[in-house]
Write a protein that holds these residues in place. Sequence first.
Motif, PDB file in Angstrom:
ATOM      1  N   GLU A 167       0.834  -1.198   0.000  1.00 53.53           N
ATOM      2  CA  GLU A 167       0.000   0.000   0.000  1.00 53.53           C
ATOM      3  C   GLU A 167       0.869   1.249   0.000  1.00 53.53           C
ATOM      4  O   GLU A 167       0.559   2.234  -0.684  1.00 53.53           O
ATOM      5  CB  GLU A 167      -0.919   0.006   1.224  1.00 53.53           C
ATOM      6  CG  GLU A 167      -2.024  -1.048   1.185  1.00 53.53           C
ATOM      7  CD  GLU A 167      -2.820  -1.074   2.482  1.00 53.53           C
ATOM      8  OE1 GLU A 167      -2.574  -0.212   3.342  1.00 53.53           O
ATOM      9  OE2 GLU A 167      -3.684  -1.949   2.629  1.00 53.53           O
ATOM     10  N   LEU A 168       1.959   1.214   0.762  1.00 53.38           N
ATOM     11  CA  LEU A 168       2.863   2.357   0.819  1.00 53.38           C
ATOM     12  C   LEU A 168       3.560   2.558  -0.522  1.00 53.38           C
ATOM     13  O   LEU A 168       3.658   3.690  -1.019  1.00 53.38           O
ATOM     14  CB  LEU A 168       3.890   2.155   1.936  1.00 53.38           C
ATOM     15  CG  LEU A 168       4.924   3.269   2.126  1.00 53.38           C
ATOM     16  CD1 LEU A 168       4.245   4.611   2.346  1.00 53.38           C
ATOM     17  CD2 LEU A 168       5.850   2.935   3.298  1.00 53.38           C
ATOM     18  N   ILE A 169       4.039   1.485  -1.126  1.00 46.09           N
ATOM     19  CA  ILE A 169       4.687   1.582  -2.435  1.00 46.09           C
ATOM     20  C   ILE A 169       3.713   2.123  -3.482  1.00 46.09           C
ATOM     21  O   ILE A 169       4.051   3.016  -4.273  1.00 46.09           O
ATOM     22  CB  ILE A 169       5.227   0.202  -2.869  1.00 46.09           C
ATOM     23  CG1 ILE A 169       6.413  -0.208  -1.983  1.00 46.09           C
ATOM     24  CG2 ILE A 169       5.640   0.206  -4.341  1.00 46.09           C
ATOM     25  CD1 ILE A 169       6.841  -1.647  -2.165  1.00 46.09           C
ATOM     26  N   ASP A 170       2.489   1.609  -3.478  1.00 49.52           N
ATOM     27  CA  ASP A 170       1.478   2.068  -4.429  1.00 49.52           C
ATOM     28  C   ASP A 170       1.161   3.549  -4.221  1.00 49.52           C
ATOM     29  O   ASP A 170       0.990   4.307  -5.189  1.00 49.52           O
ATOM     30  CB  ASP A 170       0.195   1.246  -4.291  1.00 49.52           C
ATOM     31  CG  ASP A 170       0.366  -0.194  -4.753  1.00 49.52           C
ATOM     32  OD1 ASP A 170       1.336  -0.466  -5.488  1.00 49.52           O
ATOM     33  OD2 ASP A 170      -0.467  -1.041  -4.372  1.00 49.52           O
ATOM     34  N   ALA A 171       1.090   3.966  -2.965  1.00 48.93           N
ATOM     35  CA  ALA A 171       0.779   5.366  -2.662  1.00 48.93           C
ATOM     36  C   ALA A 171       1.879   6.299  -3.160  1.00 48.93           C
ATOM     37  O   ALA A 171       1.608   7.377  -3.709  1.00 48.93           O
ATOM     38  CB  ALA A 171       0.568   5.544  -1.163  1.00 48.93           C
ATOM     39  N   VAL A 172       3.135   5.892  -2.983  1.00 48.05           N
ATOM     40  CA  VAL A 172       4.245   6.709  -3.476  1.00 48.05           C
ATOM     41  C   VAL A 172       4.191   6.814  -5.005  1.00 48.05           C
ATOM     42  O   VAL A 172       4.420   7.883  -5.579  1.00 48.05           O
ATOM     43  CB  VAL A 172       5.593   6.114  -3.016  1.00 48.05           C
ATOM     44  CG1 VAL A 172       6.757   6.807  -3.715  1.00 48.05           C
ATOM     45  CG2 VAL A 172       5.744   6.240  -1.510  1.00 48.05           C
ATOM     46  N   ASN A 173       3.855   5.708  -5.671  1.00 47.73           N
ATOM     47  CA  ASN A 173       3.713   5.736  -7.125  1.00 47.73           C
ATOM     48  C   ASN A 173       2.593   6.665  -7.561  1.00 47.73           C
ATOM     49  O   ASN A 173       2.740   7.432  -8.523  1.00 47.73           O
ATOM     50  CB  ASN A 173       3.447   4.324  -7.658  1.00 47.73           C
ATOM     51  CG  ASN A 173       4.723   3.589  -8.009  1.00 47.73           C
ATOM     52  OD1 ASN A 173       5.469   3.998  -8.890  1.00 47.73           O
ATOM     53  ND2 ASN A 173       4.988   2.509  -7.312  1.00 47.73           N
ATOM     54  N   VAL A 174       1.452   6.619  -6.870  1.00 45.38           N
ATOM     55  CA  VAL A 174       0.331   7.501  -7.203  1.00 45.38           C
ATOM     56  C   VAL A 174       0.732   8.962  -7.002  1.00 45.38           C
ATOM     57  O   VAL A 174       0.398   9.835  -7.816  1.00 45.38           O
ATOM     58  CB  VAL A 174      -0.908   7.157  -6.336  1.00 45.38           C
ATOM     59  CG1 VAL A 174      -1.987   8.227  -6.497  1.00 45.38           C
ATOM     60  CG2 VAL A 174      -1.460   5.800  -6.727  1.00 45.38           C
ATOM     61  N   PHE A 175       1.455   9.237  -5.929  1.00 48.12           N
ATOM     62  CA  PHE A 175       1.927  10.597  -5.672  1.00 48.12           C
ATOM     63  C   PHE A 175       2.752  11.114  -6.845  1.00 48.12           C
ATOM     64  O   PHE A 175       2.479  12.179  -7.403  1.00 48.12           O
ATOM     65  CB  PHE A 175       2.752  10.634  -4.382  1.00 48.12           C
ATOM     66  CG  PHE A 175       3.616  11.859  -4.243  1.00 48.12           C
ATOM     67  CD1 PHE A 175       3.051  13.080  -3.952  1.00 48.12           C
ATOM     68  CD2 PHE A 175       4.988  11.781  -4.429  1.00 48.12           C
ATOM     69  CE1 PHE A 175       3.843  14.225  -3.838  1.00 48.12           C
ATOM     70  CE2 PHE A 175       5.788  12.912  -4.320  1.00 48.12           C
ATOM     71  CZ  PHE A 175       5.213  14.138  -4.016  1.00 48.12           C
ATOM     72  N   PHE A 176       3.765  10.356  -7.251  1.00 47.17           N
ATOM     73  CA  PHE A 176       4.647  10.813  -8.322  1.00 47.17           C
ATOM     74  C   PHE A 176       3.929  10.871  -9.678  1.00 47.17           C
ATOM     75  O   PHE A 176       4.188  11.769 -10.477  1.00 47.17           O
ATOM     76  CB  PHE A 176       5.877   9.911  -8.421  1.00 47.17           C
ATOM     77  CG  PHE A 176       6.965  10.277  -7.454  1.00 47.17           C
ATOM     78  CD1 PHE A 176       7.646  11.466  -7.568  1.00 47.17           C
ATOM     79  CD2 PHE A 176       7.307   9.420  -6.421  1.00 47.17           C
ATOM     80  CE1 PHE A 176       8.650  11.816  -6.677  1.00 47.17           C
ATOM     81  CE2 PHE A 176       8.316   9.750  -5.518  1.00 47.17           C
ATOM     82  CZ  PHE A 176       8.983  10.953  -5.653  1.00 47.17           C
ATOM     83  N   LYS A 177       3.043   9.929  -9.945  1.00 50.26           N
ATOM     84  CA  LYS A 177       2.342   9.917 -11.232  1.00 50.26           C
ATOM     85  C   LYS A 177       1.423  11.127 -11.389  1.00 50.26           C
ATOM     86  O   LYS A 177       1.211  11.611 -12.502  1.00 50.26           O
ATOM     87  CB  LYS A 177       1.520   8.626 -11.376  1.00 50.26           C
ATOM     88  CG  LYS A 177       2.342   7.397 -11.724  1.00 50.26           C
ATOM     89  CD  LYS A 177       1.442   6.170 -11.819  1.00 50.26           C
ATOM     90  CE  LYS A 177       2.240   4.911 -12.141  1.00 50.26           C
ATOM     91  NZ  LYS A 177       2.776   4.920 -13.515  1.00 50.26           N
ATOM     92  N   ASN A 178       0.892  11.626 -10.294  1.00 49.19           N
ATOM     93  CA  ASN A 178      -0.100  12.690 -10.375  1.00 49.19           C
ATOM     94  C   ASN A 178       0.453  14.084 -10.120  1.00 49.19           C
ATOM     95  O   ASN A 178      -0.183  15.077 -10.483  1.00 49.19           O
ATOM     96  CB  ASN A 178      -1.245  12.409  -9.398  1.00 49.19           C
ATOM     97  CG  ASN A 178      -2.134  11.277  -9.874  1.00 49.19           C
ATOM     98  OD1 ASN A 178      -2.920  11.429 -10.801  1.00 49.19           O
ATOM     99  ND2 ASN A 178      -1.995  10.113  -9.257  1.00 49.19           N
TER     100      ASN A 178
END
Length: 541
Positions: free
Chosen positions: A255-266
Amino acid sequence: MLDLYRTTLGETAMAHLRHGGIFGASKILCRFSTEATQILTRSLENFADVTPDFEWNDAKPYTEIPGPKPVPFLGNTWRFLPYIGDFKIEEVDKVSKRLHKKYGNVVKIGGLLGRPDMVFLYDADEIERVFRSEEKMPHRPSMPSLNYYKHVLRKDFFGEDAGVIAVHGESWYNFRSKVQQVMLQPRTAKLYIGAVQEASEAFVQRVKKVRNYKDETPDHFLNEIHKWSLESIARVALDVRLGCLDDDAPLETQELIDAVNVFFKNVGVLELKVPFWKLFNTPTWLKYVKALDTIVEITSKHTNAALARTKTKEITGDAKSEPSLLERLLAMDTGVKIATILALDLFLVGIDTTSNAVASVIYQLALHPEKQRKLYEEVSTVLPPPGKPIEAKHVEEMKYLKACIKETLRMYPVVIGNGRCMTKDTVIGGYQIPEGVQIVFQHYVISNQDKYFPGSEEFLPERWMTGRDFNHGVKHAFASLPFGYGRRMCLGRRFAELEMIIVLAKVIQSFKLEYHYDKLDYHIDPMYTPNGPLRIKMIDR
């Protein structure tokens, strides 16, 4: 006589200022006595806060900087819109190359809705001048979305100590001053070699489990590298084992890895496209905020647990392991809040950046077997056998490995640009740059030019080694800056370098790397990374 001496020095300084600015004048410091140097230094400091009138007046007006023309109402923001725009965020590298080819070394992107103009800079000499003359509290180009999250939406959590990301001025300076002694000293990073080695050996074992019958890594291999990066950061920052690489890894780590990816993608979408999020809660903004809330929640949970363990250690006197970064900061009386926010920033920007760099190096070594063979010879000579502890001397001796990392980050920097927001009127590249304009250093384009790196299209780690043919060397120290430079250089640089060196050494020690598919292009997603699954054949040594 002394007055005449002072006058002569002042005239000399003025002459150098006229022709080379503050940076040019500083080159004559070594020619004078100590007293003369002090006089000249004071003279230069008086000029450092303002651009001399003669330099400003001799420069071309800001309006004459070439670049794509804005249109009424939408300015240049329309170029980032889907379907009609010609600037795709995932292809910013190609856009930057086009702009440089068409307009030259200084390019203005004006008329951006809701944000200042950007000036793209493609000249290493000018980048050096900007860095050499930066003030006590330099500003990076702002991130309004993250700034709003930290200082408005979640102000109750961050308060005045909001970290170093999307923070400027006194708040940034005070925070950085309190943590940089721990973060930027090479000897501090080396204390965590054992923790990083454990995470790296766990990664090697994970690779052996996830390979298919062809010994190839799965399509989600980059995510496995993300897990290693998260595990490494947790070991160093909090002295905690998250178990990211275990078969039964806790769900919250993904969940943490996915959240960091969402942060950078957006973040790029929110910053470069029409900023509707400032008017109402757009779907992109809501995903962005949810991702940041997840990052804060999970990292805070582990940070609070680490703080509780620290108090237990103090009471019982139990100190079996190396103190974490959190503990070191607390020992310096920085306060719990500073230590907590630093840990959060490390998780926020340290996972994707380091893991994408490692993935890129692995891919390049698989593409260049002759370089890989040379690296394996070094690793086999330097490293102790598997299972034996790596020491600081081993890290120091792996010079070719460091060169492979530098060469990969030269050709494919995970962050393709850096920058500064001008806090005063400045002359750059012969143009008047007003206060408030954002200067973006286009490192990816610069570091792939032959004038700075002869044979720039060739993967040549040897160019970073001493005593080599100068024709394949490094022609400018400011032409490749993957970690930035100066007062706002990457705060986690020492630890990121250590993590990359050790995990790559363990990978090369354990596996022969091969790649048998079509060569992958690179794109922004959200770091600069190979565009496609990394199906690396990893054969046991």
